[in-house]
Design a protein around this motif. Structure first.
Motif, PDB file in Angstrom:
ATOM      1  N   THR A   1       7.444 -14.576   4.624  1.00 39.45           N
ATOM      2  CA  THR A   1       6.582 -13.371   3.169  1.00 39.45           C
ATOM      3  C   THR A   1       7.299 -12.515   2.685  1.00 39.45           C
ATOM      4  O   THR A   1       8.007 -11.875   3.643  1.00 39.45           O
ATOM      5  CB  THR A   1       5.652 -13.347   3.683  1.00 39.45           C
ATOM      6  OG1 THR A   1       4.702 -14.492   3.767  1.00 39.45           O
ATOM      7  CG2 THR A   1       4.830 -12.641   2.944  1.00 39.45           C
ATOM      8  N   GLY A   2       7.339 -12.242   1.175  1.00 36.45           N
ATOM      9  CA  GLY A   2       7.907 -10.920   1.294  1.00 36.45           C
ATOM     10  C   GLY A   2       6.746 -10.255   0.358  1.00 36.45           C
ATOM     11  O   GLY A   2       5.855 -10.942   0.031  1.00 36.45           O
ATOM     12  N   THR A   3       6.747  -9.055   0.595  1.00 37.33           N
ATOM     13  CA  THR A   3       6.134  -7.897  -0.175  1.00 37.33           C
ATOM     14  C   THR A   3       6.216  -6.998  -0.743  1.00 37.33           C
ATOM     15  O   THR A   3       7.003  -6.219  -0.263  1.00 37.33           O
ATOM     16  CB  THR A   3       4.892  -7.171   1.849  1.00 37.33           C
ATOM     17  OG1 THR A   3       4.387  -8.267   2.356  1.00 37.33           O
ATOM     18  CG2 THR A   3       3.988  -6.185   1.052  1.00 37.33           C
ATOM     19  N   ALA A   4       6.376  -6.423  -1.631  1.00 32.62           N
ATOM     20  CA  ALA A   4       6.868  -5.816  -2.419  1.00 32.62           C
ATOM     21  C   ALA A   4       5.315  -4.437  -3.006  1.00 32.62           C
ATOM     22  O   ALA A   4       4.555  -4.798  -3.744  1.00 32.62           O
ATOM     23  CB  ALA A   4       7.560  -6.267  -3.424  1.00 32.62           C
ATOM     24  N   ARG A   5       5.523  -3.176  -2.237  1.00 31.10           N
ATOM     25  CA  ARG A   5       4.523  -2.604  -3.012  1.00 31.10           C
ATOM     26  C   ARG A   5       4.542  -1.272  -4.366  1.00 31.10           C
ATOM     27  O   ARG A   5       6.195  -1.396  -4.358  1.00 31.10           O
ATOM     28  CB  ARG A   5       4.246  -1.349  -1.987  1.00 31.10           C
ATOM     29  CG  ARG A   5       3.363  -0.647  -1.778  1.00 31.10           C
ATOM     30  CD  ARG A   5       1.813  -0.417  -2.436  1.00 31.10           C
ATOM     31  NE  ARG A   5       0.831   0.094  -2.091  1.00 31.10           N
ATOM     32  CZ  ARG A   5      -0.347   0.395  -2.392  1.00 31.10           C
ATOM     33  NH1 ARG A   5      -0.419  -0.975  -2.556  1.00 31.10           N
ATOM     34  NH2 ARG A   5      -0.770   0.927  -2.125  1.00 31.10           N
ATOM     35  N   CYS A   6       3.849  -1.627  -5.465  1.00 33.37           N
ATOM     36  CA  CYS A   6       5.017  -1.140  -6.565  1.00 33.37           C
ATOM     37  C   CYS A   6       4.211  -0.681  -7.665  1.00 33.37           C
ATOM     38  O   CYS A   6       2.874  -0.488  -6.401  1.00 33.37           O
ATOM     39  CB  CYS A   6       5.011  -3.018  -7.521  1.00 33.37           C
ATOM     40  SG  CYS A   6       6.431  -3.769  -6.686  1.00 33.37           S
ATOM     41  N   PHE A   7       4.442   0.051  -8.281  1.00 32.86           N
ATOM     42  CA  PHE A   7       3.919   1.057  -8.908  1.00 32.86           C
ATOM     43  C   PHE A   7       3.598   0.496 -11.028  1.00 32.86           C
ATOM     44  O   PHE A   7       5.370   0.263 -11.130  1.00 32.86           O
ATOM     45  CB  PHE A   7       4.108   2.595  -8.798  1.00 32.86           C
ATOM     46  CG  PHE A   7       5.429   3.572  -8.841  1.00 32.86           C
ATOM     47  CD1 PHE A   7       5.463   3.344 -10.346  1.00 32.86           C
ATOM     48  CD2 PHE A   7       6.360   2.971  -7.709  1.00 32.86           C
ATOM     49  CE1 PHE A   7       7.257   4.711 -10.627  1.00 32.86           C
ATOM     50  CE2 PHE A   7       7.617   3.813  -8.183  1.00 32.86           C
ATOM     51  CZ  PHE A   7       8.378   4.380  -9.534  1.00 32.86           C
ATOM     52  N   ALA A   8       3.452   1.054 -11.499  1.00 33.93           N
ATOM     53  CA  ALA A   8       3.639   0.853 -12.754  1.00 33.93           C
ATOM     54  C   ALA A   8       4.047   2.047 -13.738  1.00 33.93           C
ATOM     55  O   ALA A   8       3.733   3.090 -13.368  1.00 33.93           O
ATOM     56  CB  ALA A   8       1.925   0.185 -13.567  1.00 33.93           C
ATOM     57  N   LEU A   9       5.181   1.774 -14.453  1.00 37.66           N
ATOM     58  CA  LEU A   9       5.151   3.415 -15.493  1.00 37.66           C
ATOM     59  C   LEU A   9       4.607   3.000 -16.655  1.00 37.66           C
ATOM     60  O   LEU A   9       3.994   1.926 -17.048  1.00 37.66           O
ATOM     61  CB  LEU A   9       6.452   2.184 -15.746  1.00 37.66           C
ATOM     62  CG  LEU A   9       8.029   2.131 -14.836  1.00 37.66           C
ATOM     63  CD1 LEU A   9       9.271   1.491 -15.984  1.00 37.66           C
ATOM     64  CD2 LEU A   9       8.151   3.933 -14.172  1.00 37.66           C
ATOM     65  N   GLU A  10       4.311   3.848 -16.982  1.00 40.88           N
ATOM     66  CA  GLU A  10       3.603   4.243 -18.453  1.00 40.88           C
ATOM     67  C   GLU A  10       3.767   3.592 -19.327  1.00 40.88           C
ATOM     68  O   GLU A  10       4.811   4.562 -20.216  1.00 40.88           O
ATOM     69  CB  GLU A  10       2.745   5.595 -17.838  1.00 40.88           C
ATOM     70  CG  GLU A  10       1.751   6.201 -17.395  1.00 40.88           C
ATOM     71  CD  GLU A  10       0.863   5.305 -16.345  1.00 40.88           C
ATOM     72  OE1 GLU A  10      -0.007   4.616 -17.518  1.00 40.88           O
ATOM     73  OE2 GLU A  10       0.583   4.238 -15.240  1.00 40.88           O
ATOM     74  N   ARG A  11       2.862   2.671 -19.908  1.00 39.09           N
ATOM     75  CA  ARG A  11       3.374   2.334 -21.501  1.00 39.09           C
ATOM     76  C   ARG A  11       2.590   2.079 -22.157  1.00 39.09           C
ATOM     77  O   ARG A  11       1.548   0.649 -22.230  1.00 39.09           O
ATOM     78  CB  ARG A  11       4.158   0.873 -21.109  1.00 39.09           C
ATOM     79  CG  ARG A  11       5.499   1.502 -20.483  1.00 39.09           C
ATOM     80  CD  ARG A  11       5.996  -0.501 -20.853  1.00 39.09           C
ATOM     81  NE  ARG A  11       7.727   0.202 -20.345  1.00 39.09           N
ATOM     82  CZ  ARG A  11       8.820  -0.728 -20.530  1.00 39.09           C
ATOM     83  NH1 ARG A  11       8.498  -2.356 -21.468  1.00 39.09           N
ATOM     84  NH2 ARG A  11       9.612  -0.447 -20.486  1.00 39.09           N
ATOM     85  N   GLY A  12       1.432   2.890 -22.539  1.00 38.23           N
ATOM     86  CA  GLY A  12       0.145   3.045 -23.150  1.00 38.23           C
ATOM     87  C   GLY A  12      -1.219   2.522 -22.609  1.00 38.23           C
ATOM     88  O   GLY A  12      -1.387   3.157 -21.362  1.00 38.23           O
TER      89      GLY A  12
END
Length: 236
Positions: free
Chosen positions: A55-66
């Protein structure tokens, strides 16, 4: 900072997300068959020659695009652009790739009209494939040696020549009954073909060749003139 990753060559950054930290993968587990022996304590364990998925776990955040809804939709479109196993690459491990299925996309609360951090999960084959194993080795003389830096590999072999002959690798020999220019042996799928033609009836292979860890020779006889091998190196 190693925060970039790709699915089938498509950058996560282009979809508007980045990693907060390197993707974490669970450790591969060998698969055993267990049996009870009457009158004997403990279980008999027999390794099946395979490993379970990780299992792979990717903790992410989004770049702001509107708008938040637009950003969230873009992330999930990227995650589920295709189904089944996909090629997963990370900046943290530039020399390897994995085969992964995205099992969860972006789920996050809407806070102040921004996307809070979220977690993507992957179900991955246990192999860490070496990119060096994608490069074809052209062998022009019987007895040429290849060095496997990882686990036992099941290569893709193209044999050139005419008439009958044999090919041996990893101590396993394939009898070639009637070469007509070339044929390909997929040692993972255990299939012989020439383009779209099925060639299984032109070979005899109780076991398809493998490339064991370390050095091994590739030899041939008869009408074989040269061999090309994509070794498919991998490790855990």
């Amino acid at each position: 900072r190693r925060d970039a990753f790709w699915l089938d060559g498509e950058s996560a950054g282009a979809a508007g997300l980045r990693l907060q930290e390197p993707i974490r993968f669970s450790a591969p587990r060998p698969r055993y068959e267990t049996a009870e022996i009457p009158g004997r304590s403990g279980l008999l364990q027999r390794f099946e020659g395979a490993f379970d998925n990780v299992t792979g776990t990717a903790r992410c955040f989004a770049l702001e695009r509107g708008r938040v809804e637009t950003a969230l939709a873009a992330v999930n479109r990227w995650c589920f652009a295709a189904f089944g196993y996909r090629r997963l690459e990370t900046e943290d491990e530039p020399e390897i790739y994995r085969l992964a299925v995205v099992t969860s996309g972006a789920e996050t609360e809407l806070r102040m009209r921004t996307l809070a951090p979220f977690t993507l999960t992957f179900d991955c084959k246990p192999q860490r494939y070496l990119k060096s194993g994608e490069r074809a080795a052209a062998l022009t003389a019987s007895g040429a040696r290849l060095v496997n830096p990882g686990m036992e590999a099941r290569p893709l072999i193209t044999v050139y020549g005419s008439g009958a002959g044999t090919l041996t690798a990893g101590g396993r020999t394939v009898q070639l009954k009637s070469l007509d220019g070339w044929l390909t042996l997929d040692c993972d799928l255990q299939n012989a073909y020439k383009g779209t033609q099925n060639k299984n009836n032109t070979i005899f292979a109780p076991e398809f060749p493998v490339l064991p860890p370390g050095e091994s020779a590739v030899t041939w006889t008869g009408g074989v003139t040269r061999v090309e091998i994509i070794p498919r190196w991998w490790t855990l």
